[in-house]
Design a protein around this motif. Structure first.
Motif, short mmCIF file in Angstrom:
data_model
loop_
_atom_site.label_atom_id
_atom_site.label_comp_id
_atom_site.label_asym_id
_atom_site.label_seq_id
_atom_site.Cartn_x
_atom_site.Cartn_y
_atom_site.Cartn_z
N LYS A 1 0.66 -1.18 0.02
CA LYS A 1 0.09 -0.07 -0.09
C LYS A 1 0.93 1.20 0.08
CE LYS A 1 -4.17 -1.74 0.36
NZ LYS A 1 -5.20 -1.65 -0.37
N SER A 2 2.09 1.25 0.48
CA SER A 2 2.97 2.36 0.62
C SER A 2 3.85 2.41 -0.53
CB SER A 2 3.73 2.34 1.90
OG SER A 2 4.68 1.17 1.81
N SER B 1 -0.58 -0.87 7.62
CA SER B 1 -0.22 0.06 6.39
C SER B 1 0.50 -0.34 5.47
CB SER B 1 0.18 1.42 7.23
OG SER B 1 1.39 1.14 8.03
#
Length: 141
Positions: A58-59, A84
């Motif tokens: 996702k990052s 995250s």
């Protein structure tokens, strides 16, 4: 004073703790002995076949995994990381078959792209990768 400090430290630790996430990708590698695109009694799984799995988190970080099939022809890639940083999209592709009679990758089996939208603890099954023999046995005709 120490009676107040202990609960305060506990609350702070709970706030700082990062929620963990676990994902898994698995699939199978088989030898289609008759190259007929169907599973029959002559077909078998390939132990020791190499598969690469490339995932983007996702990052935006790119993670590259290497896996080998077990005696049942199954490979597995698993990871635990902060929520995250979890996988967003992946590409699984066969690298090689070390089976002496089944080394040619079947048509249309060069790789599988997929989004990974699963909650923690769930897994994604990739369609089987298929190898074929260099020469098709006479009994397949």
């Amino acid at each position: 004073m120490s009676k107040l400090l202990i609960p305060l430290v506990f609350v702070i630790l709970q706030l700082v703790t990062v929620k963990g996430w676990t994902g898994e990708i698995h699939g199978r590698v088989v030898c289609d002995v008759c190259a007929d695109d169907s599973v029959g009694p002559e077909d078998h799984v390939l132990q020791g076949a190499e598969v690469a799995v490339l995932c983007i988190t996702k990052s935006g970080e790119v993670l590259n995994y290497q896996a080998f099939t077990n005696s049942r022809g199954i490979y597995t890639v698993a990871e635990t990381m902060p929520e995250s940083e979890r996988w967003d999209a992946c590409l699984a592709r066969p690298i090689s078959s070390y089976h002496e009679h089944c080394t040619h990758l079947g048509d249309g089996f060069s790789g599988v792209k997929f989004s990974y939208n699963y909650q923690s603890g769930y897994s994604h099954a990739v369609k089987p990768f298929v190898y074929r023999p260099v020469t098709i046995p006479m009994y397949c005709a």
